[in-house]
Design an enzyme around this catalytic site. Sequence first.
Site, mmCIF file in Angstrom:
data_model
loop_
_atom_site.group_PDB
_atom_site.id
_atom_site.type_symbol
_atom_site.label_atom_id
_atom_site.label_comp_id
_atom_site.label_asym_id
_atom_site.label_seq_id
_atom_site.Cartn_x
_atom_site.Cartn_y
_atom_site.Cartn_z
ATOM 1 N N LYS A 83 0.858 -1.194 0.000
ATOM 2 C CA LYS A 83 0.000 0.000 0.000
ATOM 3 C C LYS A 83 0.889 1.236 0.000
ATOM 4 C CE LYS A 83 -4.349 0.878 2.414
ATOM 5 N NZ LYS A 83 -4.958 0.775 3.739
HETATM 6 C C1 E4P Z 1 -8.418 1.243 3.946
HETATM 7 O O1 E4P Z 1 -7.569 0.864 3.199
HETATM 8 C C2 E4P Z 1 -8.309 2.495 4.707
HETATM 9 O O2 E4P Z 1 -7.108 2.535 5.357
HETATM 10 C C3 E4P Z 1 -9.466 2.668 5.642
HETATM 11 O O3 E4P Z 1 -10.651 2.236 5.003
HETATM 12 C C4 E4P Z 1 -9.585 4.049 6.212
HETATM 13 O O4 E4P Z 1 -10.792 4.151 6.912
HETATM 14 P P1 E4P Z 1 -11.104 5.381 7.901
HETATM 15 O O5 E4P Z 1 -11.256 6.626 7.097
HETATM 16 O O6 E4P Z 1 -12.393 4.985 8.583
HETATM 17 O O7 E4P Z 1 -9.946 5.464 8.848
#
Ligand code: E4P
Length: 237
Positions: A83
């Site tokens: 990522k």
């Molecule tokens: C997924 O890859 C993200 O890191 C995650 O969905 C972020 O979610 P949030 O905005 O609720 O922290």
Amino acid sequence: MKFFVDTAEIDQIVELNDLGMVDGVTTNPSLIMKSGRDFIEVTKDISTIVSGPVSAEVVATDAGGMIEQGRRLANLAKNIAVKVPLTWAGLKACKTLTDEGFMVNVTLCFSANQALLAAKAGATFISPFIGRLDDINLDGMDLIEDIRAIYDNYEFDTQILAASIRNVNHILESARIGADVITAPPAVIKKMVDHPLTDKGLDAFLADWARTGQQILWQSSYRSRVSYTPGRIYSKR
Ligand code: E4P
């Protein structure tokens, strides 16, 4: 539509995985911090439990550092998706890592133009953050719709991974629009089953079943059969 779970909590991943609801997992530094676990250890554990892509996020901010960390993470298991954030350095790392055959999830996407750049850099997944746009009074679903249209216009292979999902309507809308994947906290996925009419209907069925006085018994042939006492229902009335 594929379901990824957005957590680093092993017990919650196992619970949903046993139900066949987990096609992959996404983590981020905040989720790792919440888990209280060692990043490398918990990432290895998750990628053993789940056969689909497991996103593990780099924390370097320069392309070279991201590439180096990405290679290390990708070498933990075959199903790791590296990522990287949606910056020029992240896009450069995405291009290099995907050229080397690794899966890359480009995260922190908040505009369709950013998603277009990620697709051109060869991203395996683009993660538009719905909830965080809603938090600032923008419509996160509009972004999913725009990216779907653009990717379809040019037949990009990059999969839309709808992220930052906060409620079941985000999942429903993502499915309607045609996002390839959603990633959601386990609690939100579990809420999808809730409907008051299901509960009400089940209560009524069970109450009526109790009035029949019947039982479903196992036979030695392993076939179920309903046994009942003739006349019992009528004698009660
Ligand atoms: C997924 O890859 C993200 O890191 C995650 O969905 C972020 O979610 P949030 O905005 O609720 O922290």
